[in-house]
Each structure stands twice: as structure tokens, then as C-alpha cells.
Write a protein that holds these residues in place. Sequence first.
Motif, PDB file in Angstrom:
ATOM      1  N   SER A 132      43.416  40.982  -1.861  1.00  0.00           N
ATOM      2  CA  SER A 132      43.960  39.870  -1.082  1.00  0.00           C
ATOM      3  C   SER A 132      44.841  40.375   0.061  1.00  0.00           C
ATOM      4  N   PHE A 133      45.579  41.461  -0.174  1.00  0.00           N
ATOM      5  CA  PHE A 133      46.374  42.062   0.901  1.00  0.00           C
ATOM      6  C   PHE A 133      45.448  42.624   1.971  1.00  0.00           C
ATOM      7  N   ARG A 134      44.381  43.259   1.541  1.00  0.00           N
ATOM      8  CA  ARG A 134      43.433  43.846   2.488  1.00  0.00           C
ATOM      9  C   ARG A 134      42.846  42.765   3.393  1.00  0.00           C
ATOM     10  N   ALA A 135      42.493  41.624   2.811  1.00  0.00           N
ATOM     11  CA  ALA A 135      41.925  40.533   3.602  1.00  0.00           C
ATOM     12  C   ALA A 135      42.941  39.992   4.603  1.00  0.00           C
ATOM     13  N   ALA A 136      44.191  39.846   4.164  1.00  0.00           N
ATOM     14  CA  ALA A 136      45.233  39.353   5.067  1.00  0.00           C
ATOM     15  C   ALA A 136      45.508  40.361   6.180  1.00  0.00           C
ATOM     16  N   PHE A 137      45.505  41.642   5.838  1.00  0.00           N
ATOM     17  CA  PHE A 137      45.744  42.682   6.844  1.00  0.00           C
ATOM     18  C   PHE A 137      44.638  42.666   7.896  1.00  0.00           C
ATOM     19  N   VAL A 138      43.396  42.494   7.469  1.00  0.00           N
ATOM     20  CA  VAL A 138      42.275  42.437   8.416  1.00  0.00           C
ATOM     21  C   VAL A 138      42.472  41.274   9.387  1.00  0.00           C
ATOM     22  N   THR A 139      42.905  40.130   8.870  1.00  0.00           N
ATOM     23  CA  THR A 139      43.136  38.975   9.736  1.00  0.00           C
ATOM     24  C   THR A 139      44.238  39.266  10.747  1.00  0.00           C
ATOM     25  N   ALA A 140      45.355  39.839  10.272  1.00  0.00           N
ATOM     26  CA  ALA A 140      46.455  40.161  11.183  1.00  0.00           C
ATOM     27  C   ALA A 140      46.022  41.199  12.220  1.00  0.00           C
ATOM     28  N   LEU A 141      45.340  42.236  11.767  1.00  0.00           N
ATOM     29  CA  LEU A 141      44.894  43.281  12.681  1.00  0.00           C
ATOM     30  C   LEU A 141      43.937  42.717  13.727  1.00  0.00           C
ATOM     31  N   SER A 142      43.065  41.818  13.314  1.00  0.00           N
ATOM     32  CA  SER A 142      42.129  41.225  14.271  1.00  0.00           C
ATOM     33  C   SER A 142      42.879  40.456  15.351  1.00  0.00           C
ATOM     34  N   GLY A 143      43.989  39.808  14.962  1.00  0.00           N
ATOM     35  CA  GLY A 143      44.787  39.107  15.961  1.00  0.00           C
ATOM     36  C   GLY A 143      45.408  40.062  16.964  1.00  0.00           C
ATOM     37  N   TRP A 144      45.975  41.155  16.470  1.00  0.00           N
ATOM     38  CA  TRP A 144      46.600  42.111  17.379  1.00  0.00           C
ATOM     39  C   TRP A 144      45.576  42.860  18.233  1.00  0.00           C
ATOM     40  N   LEU A 145      44.321  42.902  17.781  1.00  0.00           N
ATOM     41  CA  LEU A 145      43.275  43.559  18.570  1.00  0.00           C
ATOM     42  C   LEU A 145      42.664  42.629  19.621  1.00  0.00           C
ATOM     43  N   ALA A 146      42.922  41.343  19.516  1.00  0.00           N
ATOM     44  CA  ALA A 146      42.278  40.383  20.421  1.00  0.00           C
ATOM     45  C   ALA A 146      42.632  40.630  21.883  1.00  0.00           C
ATOM     46  N   VAL A 147      43.856  41.073  22.143  1.00  0.00           N
ATOM     47  CA  VAL A 147      44.255  41.303  23.536  1.00  0.00           C
ATOM     48  C   VAL A 147      43.674  42.603  24.092  1.00  0.00           C
ATOM     49  N   PRO A 148      43.840  43.754  23.408  1.00  0.00           N
ATOM     50  CA  PRO A 148      43.243  44.967  23.983  1.00  0.00           C
ATOM     51  C   PRO A 148      41.720  44.925  24.059  1.00  0.00           C
ATOM     52  N   VAL A 149      41.065  44.193  23.153  1.00  0.00           N
ATOM     53  CA  VAL A 149      39.597  44.149  23.162  1.00  0.00           C
ATOM     54  C   VAL A 149      39.069  43.075  24.101  1.00  0.00           C
ATOM     55  N   TRP A 150      39.634  41.851  24.017  1.00  0.00           N
ATOM     56  CA  TRP A 150      39.101  40.717  24.773  1.00  0.00           C
ATOM     57  C   TRP A 150      40.075  40.149  25.806  1.00  0.00           C
ATOM     58  N   SER A 151      41.301  40.628  25.847  1.00  0.00           N
ATOM     59  CA  SER A 151      42.338  40.031  26.708  1.00  0.00           C
ATOM     60  C   SER A 151      42.489  38.539  26.417  1.00  0.00           C
ATOM     61  N   ASP A 152      42.432  38.199  25.140  1.00  0.00           N
ATOM     62  CA  ASP A 152      42.426  36.797  24.718  1.00  0.00           C
ATOM     63  C   ASP A 152      43.699  36.498  23.916  1.00  0.00           C
ATOM     64  N   GLU A 153      44.696  35.952  24.586  1.00  0.00           N
ATOM     65  CA  GLU A 153      45.960  35.647  23.918  1.00  0.00           C
ATOM     66  C   GLU A 153      45.830  34.457  22.968  1.00  0.00           C
ATOM     67  N   ASP A 154      44.961  33.505  23.299  1.00  0.00           N
ATOM     68  CA  ASP A 154      44.768  32.352  22.409  1.00  0.00           C
ATOM     69  C   ASP A 154      44.172  32.797  21.077  1.00  0.00           C
ATOM     70  N   MET A 155      43.185  33.686  21.128  1.00  0.00           N
ATOM     71  CA  MET A 155      42.598  34.206  19.893  1.00  0.00           C
ATOM     72  C   MET A 155      43.647  34.963  19.095  1.00  0.00           C
ATOM     73  N   ARG A 156      44.457  35.757  19.792  1.00  0.00           N
ATOM     74  CA  ARG A 156      45.526  36.483  19.116  1.00  0.00           C
ATOM     75  C   ARG A 156      46.436  35.527  18.354  1.00  0.00           C
ATOM     76  N   ASP A 157      46.875  34.474  19.026  1.00  0.00           N
ATOM     77  CA  ASP A 157      47.816  33.553  18.404  1.00  0.00           C
ATOM     78  C   ASP A 157      47.185  32.813  17.226  1.00  0.00           C
ATOM     79  N   ARG A 158      45.908  32.455  17.329  1.00  0.00           N
ATOM     80  CA  ARG A 158      45.232  31.769  16.219  1.00  0.00           C
ATOM     81  C   ARG A 158      45.141  32.676  14.999  1.00  0.00           C
TER      82      ARG A 158
END
Length: 219
Positions: free
Chosen positions: A132-158
Motif C-alpha cells: 500500500s505504501f508502494r502504491a501511494a509512493f507511485v502516485t506521489a512520484l507521478s505527480g512530481w514527475l508531471a512537470v519535468p515530463v509534461w510541463s503539466d502543473e494541473d496533472m501534478r496537483d491532481r
Amino acid sequence: MAIDKTTIINWALTEIGAGPMFSTDDDSDLAAQIENVWQMAFDQCFGMHDWTFARVTVKMLRLAETPENGWAYGYMLPEPRIGNPLAYRRGARYSDPLIRDFTLQGGMFFTCEPEAWAVHKTPVNPDYWEPSFRAAFVTALSGWLAVPVWSDEDMRDRKLAEAFGSPSMQGSGGKFGRLMAQDKGSAPIGEEPLLRNDPLTDVRGLGGGPLSGPWHGGL
């Protein structure tokens, strides 16, 4: 299948639609940014709570020389660890008394106790993270990666809201909020307050940064 850092990163990239594009052999600028985001995400997610699956108790190595600072004994702090130890005891068991008369200087522990044990958090390979921690970490990491990968701040915040809750919850909601509550509930009664002498464990929101939203730490 072994689960390592590369696996976790590629799961996070897939979650934001980029696919498993990361490799440790990649020397591109984006790969370097992803590596940096990983480390900051690791520090944030492990530092925000005293996760029981990352907690260990070890006997500290006493220095041979008598300290010159007035204490009877000096000890090396355990390695590897995340932050300072959470508690110091006269024995390895939870029922053993806490050591309250001590100081930390120069990365060492000084006390008048002839033996000392430390309770501390240690880095854990992703293969041994709680699922369950691993799944939550993946979600958080995906948010922090949204800007360097897609320059998408809305995706990051979601994604960060999914991981940590709304801004008003200051990081104590979402997937991680539920996990922290469950983890606290699994600890022995009375242990949680005794382990709160590491400032990292009280982190909720540390101000915005270029890779984070305004309420999930300065990543």
C-alpha cells in the motif's frame, strides 16, 4: 519479479501516460531530472512519518576512547539511517527504559549509559516496501514527475492531491493520510509519542518548490 527503483519510476511514468521510458543507462537531461525527483520524493515520503516497516532497533557501537566533553561514553550513530534515531533505549525491547540524558555532537551519541540501543528508520529496498505504501509512493512520484515530463502543473496537483489530500489537509490526507493512520494504529500503545524526537517526522507541508505543489513540501 524484483521491484527496484527503476520499476517504481516506470510505474509512475506509466501512471501519467509517459510509459516505461526510464533506464539507468539513459544519460539524457530528462533522466537526470527524474533521478533528482526520485531522491526528493523518497526523502519526503519516508521523512513524513515513522513508518514501522522502515524502523529497526540496533545496539550502538561504543567508542573505545573516553569522551572529552564530560559524558562517560560515546557511541557511533547507526548507519544507514534516515534522519536521527527516533529513540534511544537501555535495551532492545520496547519495555526497556528510554535514555533521556544524552547529547548528539559531531554525528555521535553521548551518554552516561554503558550500553545503548537506537530505534531508527533505515532505507528499505522497494521490493520490501509495504504494497500500500508502494502504491501511494507511485502516485506521489507521478505527480512530481508531471512537470519535468509534461510541463503539466494541473496533472501534478491532481496526483499530489490523490496522494496527500487537499491543500487544507497539509499532507495528512489522501492515500498517505490513510496509511499513516493505519501505521500508527499498528504500533504498540504509547510507542508513537515516545518516538517523536526527529523533526522530520512532524513534517506536513514545507512550502512550495519547482517540482511540487504549494502544499506538499519543497521538492
